[in-house]
Design a protein around this motif. Sequence first.
Motif, PDB file in Angstrom:
ATOM      1  N   ALA A 143      -5.730   0.049   5.374  1.00 37.09           N
ATOM      2  CA  ALA A 143      -5.789   1.417   4.856  1.00 37.09           C
ATOM      3  C   ALA A 143      -4.391   1.848   4.451  1.00 37.09           C
ATOM      4  CB  ALA A 143      -6.333   2.363   5.924  1.00 37.09           C
ATOM      5  N   ALA A 144      -4.293   2.777   3.514  1.00 35.57           N
ATOM      6  CA  ALA A 144      -2.980   3.252   3.073  1.00 35.57           C
ATOM      7  C   ALA A 144      -3.150   4.553   2.303  1.00 35.57           C
ATOM      8  CB  ALA A 144      -2.296   2.213   2.178  1.00 35.57           C
ATOM      9  N   GLY A 145      -2.146   5.415   2.417  1.00 37.16           N
ATOM     10  CA  GLY A 145      -2.089   6.601   1.570  1.00 37.16           C
ATOM     11  C   GLY A 145      -3.328   7.464   1.590  1.00 37.16           C
ATOM     12  N   PHE A 146      -3.877   7.727   2.777  1.00 39.03           N
ATOM     13  CA  PHE A 146      -5.057   8.577   2.971  1.00 39.03           C
ATOM     14  C   PHE A 146      -6.365   7.872   2.598  1.00 39.03           C
ATOM     15  CE2 PHE A 146      -2.091  12.222   1.319  1.00 39.03           C
ATOM     16  CZ  PHE A 146      -1.230  12.031   2.388  1.00 39.03           C
ATOM     17  N   CYS A 147      -6.320   6.576   2.296  1.00 38.47           N
ATOM     18  CA  CYS A 147      -7.486   5.863   1.762  1.00 38.47           C
ATOM     19  C   CYS A 147      -7.942   4.765   2.718  1.00 38.47           C
ATOM     20  CB  CYS A 147      -7.157   5.259   0.407  1.00 38.47           C
ATOM     21  SG  CYS A 147      -6.507   6.447  -0.798  1.00 38.47           S
ATOM     22  N   VAL A 148      -9.199   4.775   3.095  1.00 32.70           N
ATOM     23  CA  VAL A 148      -9.752   3.779   4.016  1.00 32.70           C
ATOM     24  C   VAL A 148     -10.492   2.685   3.259  1.00 32.70           C
ATOM     25  CG1 VAL A 148     -11.316   3.398   5.974  1.00 32.70           C
ATOM     26  CG2 VAL A 148      -9.881   5.455   5.896  1.00 32.70           C
ATOM     27  N   TYR A 149     -11.529   3.056   2.483  1.00 35.84           N
ATOM     28  CA  TYR A 149     -12.209   2.095   1.609  1.00 35.84           C
ATOM     29  C   TYR A 149     -11.916   2.465   0.158  1.00 35.84           C
ATOM     30  CZ  TYR A 149     -15.029   0.637   5.670  1.00 35.84           C
ATOM     31  OH  TYR A 149     -15.442   0.163   6.894  1.00 35.84           O
ATOM     32  N   ASN A 150     -11.656   1.461  -0.658  1.00 40.33           N
ATOM     33  CA  ASN A 150     -11.291   1.698  -2.055  1.00 40.33           C
ATOM     34  C   ASN A 150     -12.558   1.791  -2.895  1.00 40.33           C
ATOM     35  OD1 ASN A 150     -10.268   1.505  -4.731  1.00 40.33           O
ATOM     36  ND2 ASN A 150      -8.404   0.562  -3.932  1.00 40.33           N
ATOM     37  N   ASP A 151     -13.097   3.002  -2.999  1.00 42.98           N
ATOM     38  CA  ASP A 151     -14.378   3.201  -3.688  1.00 42.98           C
ATOM     39  C   ASP A 151     -14.331   2.785  -5.150  1.00 42.98           C
ATOM     40  OD1 ASP A 151     -14.144   6.140  -5.335  1.00 42.98           O
ATOM     41  OD2 ASP A 151     -12.713   5.783  -3.736  1.00 42.98           O
ATOM     42  N   ALA A 152     -13.212   3.056  -5.822  1.00 45.55           N
ATOM     43  CA  ALA A 152     -13.105   2.706  -7.238  1.00 45.55           C
ATOM     44  C   ALA A 152     -13.165   1.199  -7.428  1.00 45.55           C
ATOM     45  CB  ALA A 152     -11.818   3.274  -7.828  1.00 45.55           C
ATOM     46  N   ALA A 153     -12.439   0.452  -6.602  1.00 42.33           N
ATOM     47  CA  ALA A 153     -12.448  -1.003  -6.716  1.00 42.33           C
ATOM     48  C   ALA A 153     -13.818  -1.575  -6.379  1.00 42.33           C
ATOM     49  CB  ALA A 153     -11.374  -1.604  -5.811  1.00 42.33           C
ATOM     50  N   VAL A 154     -14.473  -1.020  -5.359  1.00 42.28           N
ATOM     51  CA  VAL A 154     -15.829  -1.455  -5.008  1.00 42.28           C
ATOM     52  C   VAL A 154     -16.778  -1.249  -6.192  1.00 42.28           C
ATOM     53  CG1 VAL A 154     -17.824  -0.901  -3.550  1.00 42.28           C
ATOM     54  CG2 VAL A 154     -15.554  -1.138  -2.518  1.00 42.28           C
ATOM     55  N   ALA A 155     -16.690  -0.099  -6.817  1.00 40.84           N
ATOM     56  CA  ALA A 155     -17.589   0.217  -7.931  1.00 40.84           C
ATOM     57  C   ALA A 155     -17.279  -0.634  -9.162  1.00 40.84           C
ATOM     58  CB  ALA A 155     -17.491   1.699  -8.267  1.00 40.84           C
ATOM     59  N   ILE A 156     -16.014  -0.903  -9.417  1.00 39.31           N
ATOM     60  CA  ILE A 156     -15.645  -1.770 -10.538  1.00 39.31           C
ATOM     61  C   ILE A 156     -16.208  -3.168 -10.324  1.00 39.31           C
ATOM     62  CG2 ILE A 156     -13.699  -2.938 -11.660  1.00 39.31           C
ATOM     63  CD1 ILE A 156     -12.072  -0.345 -11.150  1.00 39.31           C
ATOM     64  N   SER A 157     -16.052  -3.692  -9.110  1.00 38.77           N
ATOM     65  CA  SER A 157     -16.562  -5.026  -8.805  1.00 38.77           C
ATOM     66  C   SER A 157     -18.079  -5.076  -8.978  1.00 38.77           C
ATOM     67  CB  SER A 157     -16.171  -5.404  -7.377  1.00 38.77           C
ATOM     68  OG  SER A 157     -16.655  -6.681  -7.039  1.00 38.77           O
ATOM     69  N   TYR A 158     -18.758  -4.031  -8.555  1.00 42.24           N
ATOM     70  CA  TYR A 158     -20.220  -3.947  -8.708  1.00 42.24           C
ATOM     71  C   TYR A 158     -20.625  -3.961 -10.184  1.00 42.24           C
ATOM     72  CZ  TYR A 158     -24.831  -1.662  -8.733  1.00 42.24           C
ATOM     73  OH  TYR A 158     -26.159  -1.350  -8.959  1.00 42.24           O
TER      74      TYR A 158
END
Length: 392
Positions: A143-158
């Motif tokens: 995790a970094a910079g207030f972010c736990v899961y990277n939703d944007a990267a998950v959605a791009i990969s999908y």
Amino acid sequence: MSGTARFVHHDKDLSYHFHDSHPFHPIRLQLTIDLLSFAGALPEEAKLSSRQADEEDLLRVHSLEYIKAVQALSVKDPAAEWLSRAEQYGLLDEDTPYFAGMHEASSYIAGGTLTAVEAVMSGSVTHALHLGGGLHHALLAKAAGFCVYNDAAVAISYAREKYQARILYIDTDVHHGDGVQWSFYSDPEVCTYSIHETGKYLFPGTGFVNERGEHLGYGYAVNIPLEPYTEDDSWMECFAESIRRVAAYFKPDLIISQHGCDAHAMDPLSHMHCSMNIYKLMPELIHELAHTYCGGKWVAVGGGGYDIWKVVPRAWSLLWLEMSDHPLKKKLKTQPLSTLPDEWIKRWQPQAPVTLPSEWLDNLSRWEAIPRRDEIIAKNRETLAVALQDIP
């Protein structure tokens, strides 16, 4: 109200809450939803409830070990074994401390952006906005910079896997979109673009022009690091010239844009001097590019923004007004100082520690000029030229 846009939200987004004094506070979302509602810009038929991301979704970007750590640190009293390892996963510092319910809340954030992408790529709508998303700093196993899961990267990969889409990711947060960039650094089917304050002075200390991608992905990472105290005209000059060139070169099937609104002069966590005007102009340009290259396919997410009372609700509302083609958007072209709904101010002023704004855009006649303006503009133009030198 156009029927081509959906506002994706789940109340679980509001539980992504580190603690009451943390700058990344979910009240930003509620303030924005209320502002849009009182403005008559968020009818029920525009809303789309989001799902929770499951483990399979999260494994597109994050390691199983990291997901297990997030889950273990999400219980009310985490086991000593996991507490001793929390720092390893970036979950023990001031920026991103673990909290009860963290996995569920973060999974709903990721699921919201997945819901938005599915709505657009399936053809049911043209545009979708998930303001709870935009957690662009989270990495493979940290995790970094207030972010736990990277939703944007998950959605791009999908979207890559299910629809074989070429994706242009546009990050307008003042902090470099590092987590998304590194996730696709060698992928020629994903172009990551980030305009931000230079990492010489600001977290996460990355996003320099020489970060261009690697292997087959070389040339598909584009960074525009701008000087501190950049103002509207220079920001928009650099953004417009670069993003038009990038979109024309890459020719995406889908645009996913991140709309942190922390380059505003009043934001406490950066050094820029932009006004609300860039948060009206950038979505207009992205909207145009989506229709030029993607048949309109555009997913937008939120992100940073830490003047939660005066800046974030207006900036995010302007984004939705653009995506939904609301009549108020056109009114602001001729009447930029149109007033905010009285009902919104009356509802929230008693809770606000500052005087809430009364107008949609900033009255720049009250702002002081930046002394080094010409020097900053010249440096930004030099950076822009270097960043674009390999793009036809």
